[in-house]
Design an enzyme around this catalytic site. Structure first.
Site, PDB file in Angstrom:
ATOM      1  CG  ASP A 112      -1.714   1.209   1.407  1.00  0.00           C
ATOM      2  OD1 ASP A 112      -2.297   1.654   0.403  1.00  0.00           O
ATOM      3  OD2 ASP A 112      -1.776   1.762   2.533  1.00  0.00           O
ATOM      4  CG  LEU A 113       1.670   5.691  -1.859  1.00  0.00           C
ATOM      5  CD1 LEU A 113       3.182   5.556  -1.925  1.00  0.00           C
ATOM      6  CD2 LEU A 113       1.167   6.394  -3.124  1.00  0.00           C
ATOM      7  CG  ASP A 114      -1.929   7.433   0.119  1.00  0.00           C
ATOM      8  OD1 ASP A 114      -1.025   8.231  -0.176  1.00  0.00           O
ATOM      9  OD2 ASP A 114      -2.853   7.138  -0.673  1.00  0.00           O
ATOM     10  CB  THR A 172       0.449  10.649   1.400  1.00  0.00           C
ATOM     11  OG1 THR A 172       0.772   9.253   1.387  1.00  0.00           O
ATOM     12  CG2 THR A 172       1.504  11.424   0.647  1.00  0.00           C
ATOM     13  CE  LYS A 187      -5.239   5.924   9.246  1.00  0.00           C
ATOM     14  NZ  LYS A 187      -4.568   5.308  10.421  1.00  0.00           N
ATOM     15  CB  SER A 201      -1.767   2.820  -3.880  1.00  0.00           C
ATOM     16  OG  SER A 201      -2.432   4.014  -3.539  1.00  0.00           O
ATOM     17  CB  ALA A 202      -7.371   2.831  -3.161  1.00  0.00           C
ATOM     18  CD  GLU A 212      -3.618  -1.578   2.891  1.00  0.00           C
ATOM     19  OE1 GLU A 212      -3.759  -0.665   3.726  1.00  0.00           O
ATOM     20  OE2 GLU A 212      -3.935  -1.437   1.700  1.00  0.00           O
ATOM     21  CG  ASP A 213      -2.217   2.820   6.369  1.00  0.00           C
ATOM     22  OD1 ASP A 213      -2.434   2.346   5.226  1.00  0.00           O
ATOM     23  OD2 ASP A 213      -2.581   3.954   6.707  1.00  0.00           O
ATOM     24  CE  LYS A 230      -5.828  -1.046  -1.000  1.00  0.00           C
ATOM     25  NZ  LYS A 230      -4.742  -0.182  -0.530  1.00  0.00           N
TER      26      LYS A 230
END
Ligand code: BG6
Ligand code: MG
Length: 227
Positions: A13-15, A21, A49, A120-121, A175-176, A151
């Protein structure tokens, strides 16, 4: 849990995992929620999130009991407004927004010949990766505009393994977001949750922050899981 030795790929995942971010996303949504007269809360921030742009707006409206208050066209305008605000927050972002330990972790993975992909979404992820100077690590990415479901549906993480040419069980997803961990699990990958273990209790492995995200810690956690 699968064996550490069987892992070949990492799906990120990114953010909130690679960069800080998610704080900017939250700030921009909070601003819009205020404008729409929807009360902001930590729970709402947590629930947003990992959720895509239009689904996020719908969740905010639902939370405020305003799900039928706007036309699709009006909603498009509000979502675009949030994105403009988000992009202005990103303007001066650089490598200093990379979360602690992530640069070293990516280097280590590369040195050990693991393949990496991005799940990432966010439609802004190409821009974010460029600004962070991390695009080179993520030649393989899932394009969120090609997905049918967000997700927690497994689609995005399943595709994250597919673009690497690996089976889900050969991959670790990171993932966060609660919905993100659910997506990884449903895709049949090993899940690493970054954040509050109470929220991310479904993760196979939990680290409270990215400083703990190392190959050695993952190996140790998977070995414990075997017994
Ligand atoms: C996810 C974020 O990565 O991307 C969400 O966790 C965000 O907060 C979603 O809403 C969509 O991002 P974007 O940049 O396409 O609006
Ligand atoms: Mg995230």
């Amino acid at each position: 849990m699968v064996k550490f030795e069987d892992i070949k790929g990492f799906v990120f995942d990114l953010d909130g995992v690679i960069a800080d971010t998610s704080v900017y996303h939250s700030k921009a949504w909070h601003q819009l929620a205020d404008e729409l007269g929807v009360a902001w809360s930590d729970d709402l921030a947590e629930n947003l999130k990992g959720v895509g742009r239009m689904d996020s707006l719908n969740l905010i409206l639902k939370t405020g009991g305003k799900e039928n208050a706007y036309t699709e066209e009006e909603k498009e305008k509000y979502a675009a407004k949030k994105n403009t605000n988000y992009l202005s927050l990103l303007k001066n972002m650089n490598a200093s927004a990379i979360l602690p330990g992530i640069s070293d972790f990516l280097k280590t993975l590369e040195e050990h010949d693991y393949r990496l992909s991005l799940a990432s979404a966010s439609k802004n992820s190409p821009l974010v990766l460029e600004q962070l100077g991390l695009a080179k690590y993520f030649e393989k990415r899932v394009d969120p505009t090609t997905l049918k479901h967000g997700k927690p549906d497994p689609e995005i993480f399943a595709r994250g393994a597919e673009v690497l040419g690996y089976k889900p069980e050969e991959c670790i997803g990171i993932e966060d977001a609660k919905v993100g961990v659910e997506s990884i699990n449903a895709a049949g990958e090993t899940s690493v949750g970054i954040g509050d273990p109470k929220i991310l209790h479904e993760a196979d492995i939990n680290f409270t922050d990215t400083t703990q995200l190392t190959l050695a810690n993952i190996k140790a956690a998977m070995e414990v899981g075997e017994h």
